[in-house]
Design a protein around this motif. Structure first.
Motif, short mmCIF file in Angstrom:
data_model
loop_
_atom_site.label_atom_id
_atom_site.label_comp_id
_atom_site.label_asym_id
_atom_site.label_seq_id
_atom_site.Cartn_x
_atom_site.Cartn_y
_atom_site.Cartn_z
N THR A 9 0.69 -1.23 -0.03
CA THR A 9 0.08 -0.11 -0.09
C THR A 9 0.95 1.27 -0.01
N TYR A 10 2.14 1.18 0.07
CA TYR A 10 3.10 2.53 0.02
C TYR A 10 3.61 2.64 -1.19
N GLY A 11 3.83 3.73 -1.64
CA GLY A 11 4.45 4.13 -2.98
C GLY A 11 5.63 4.71 -2.66
N TYR A 12 6.45 5.48 -3.53
CA TYR A 12 7.83 6.00 -3.78
C TYR A 12 8.12 7.07 -2.69
N ASP A 13 7.05 7.42 -1.85
CA ASP A 13 7.44 8.31 -0.96
C ASP A 13 8.04 7.83 0.38
N ARG A 17 9.26 1.05 3.19
CA ARG A 17 7.94 0.15 3.18
C ARG A 17 7.46 0.01 1.40
N ALA A 18 7.74 0.65 0.70
CA ALA A 18 7.31 0.28 -0.74
C ALA A 18 7.94 -1.01 -1.16
N ALA A 19 9.31 -1.02 -0.78
CA ALA A 19 10.01 -2.20 -1.53
C ALA A 19 9.74 -3.49 -0.54
N MET A 20 9.44 -3.46 0.74
CA MET A 20 9.17 -4.65 1.57
C MET A 20 8.35 -5.58 0.99
N PRO A 21 7.15 -5.37 0.40
CA PRO A 21 6.57 -6.61 -0.25
C PRO A 21 7.19 -7.36 -1.26
N LEU A 46 3.99 2.16 -8.59
CA LEU A 46 5.17 1.45 -8.57
C LEU A 46 5.33 0.55 -9.83
N VAL A 47 4.23 0.35 -10.66
CA VAL A 47 4.36 -0.35 -11.80
C VAL A 47 4.95 0.51 -12.97
N LYS A 48 5.12 2.00 -12.66
CA LYS A 48 5.68 2.81 -13.53
C LYS A 48 7.31 2.92 -13.22
N PRO A 49 7.90 2.30 -14.48
CA PRO A 49 9.41 2.56 -14.39
C PRO A 49 10.25 3.83 -13.91
N GLU A 50 9.31 4.92 -14.25
CA GLU A 50 9.94 6.31 -14.30
C GLU A 50 10.08 6.73 -12.64
N LEU A 51 8.92 6.10 -12.04
CA LEU A 51 8.91 6.34 -10.62
C LEU A 51 9.58 5.32 -9.58
N ARG A 52 9.56 3.97 -10.20
CA ARG A 52 10.34 2.74 -9.50
C ARG A 52 11.73 3.10 -9.37
N GLN A 53 12.29 3.69 -10.24
CA GLN A 53 13.90 3.95 -10.36
C GLN A 53 14.08 4.78 -8.89
N TYR A 54 13.45 5.46 -8.39
CA TYR A 54 13.97 6.50 -7.32
C TYR A 54 13.39 5.92 -6.00
N VAL A 55 12.92 4.50 -6.03
CA VAL A 55 12.84 3.77 -4.68
C VAL A 55 14.02 3.08 -4.41
N LYS A 56 14.98 3.70 -3.34
CA LYS A 56 16.03 3.04 -3.01
C LYS A 56 16.05 2.91 -1.21
#
Length: 79
Positions: A9-13, A17-21, A46-56
């Motif tokens: 349920t968590y996004g790139y912000d 928590r976004a990466a844990m699942p 998170l299905v969008k690669p342009e946003l997913r790349q910022y999730v570190k």
């Protein structure tokens, strides 16, 4: 075979928590558990690669790497 459905349920912000699942799904798949991921609420972006790349996330692999593992190992991702 055991089955597991993980809801995200968590996004790139909130990277950790976004990466844990996806991290849990990777571990489950490597353990032989049939696993799927549901993206709900803020996690749908998170299905969008342009946003997913910022999730570190802190202490976990980057989300791009975890997401690619899910794709490569045919883990279903429901939006």
């Amino acid at each position: 075979m055991a089955r597991l459905l993980i809801t995200a349920t968590y996004g790139y912000d909130n990277s950790t928590r976004a990466a844990m699942p996806f991290f849990v799904a990777k571990g489950a798949k490597e353990s032989g558990i049939d696993v799927g991921i549901v993206l709900a609420l803020d996690a749908t972006v998170l299905v969008k690669p342009e946003l997913r790349q910022y999730v570190k996330p802190h202490g976990l692999p980057p989300l791009d790497e975890l997401f690619q593992f899910a794709v490569d190992h045919q883990i279903p991702i429901y939006v």
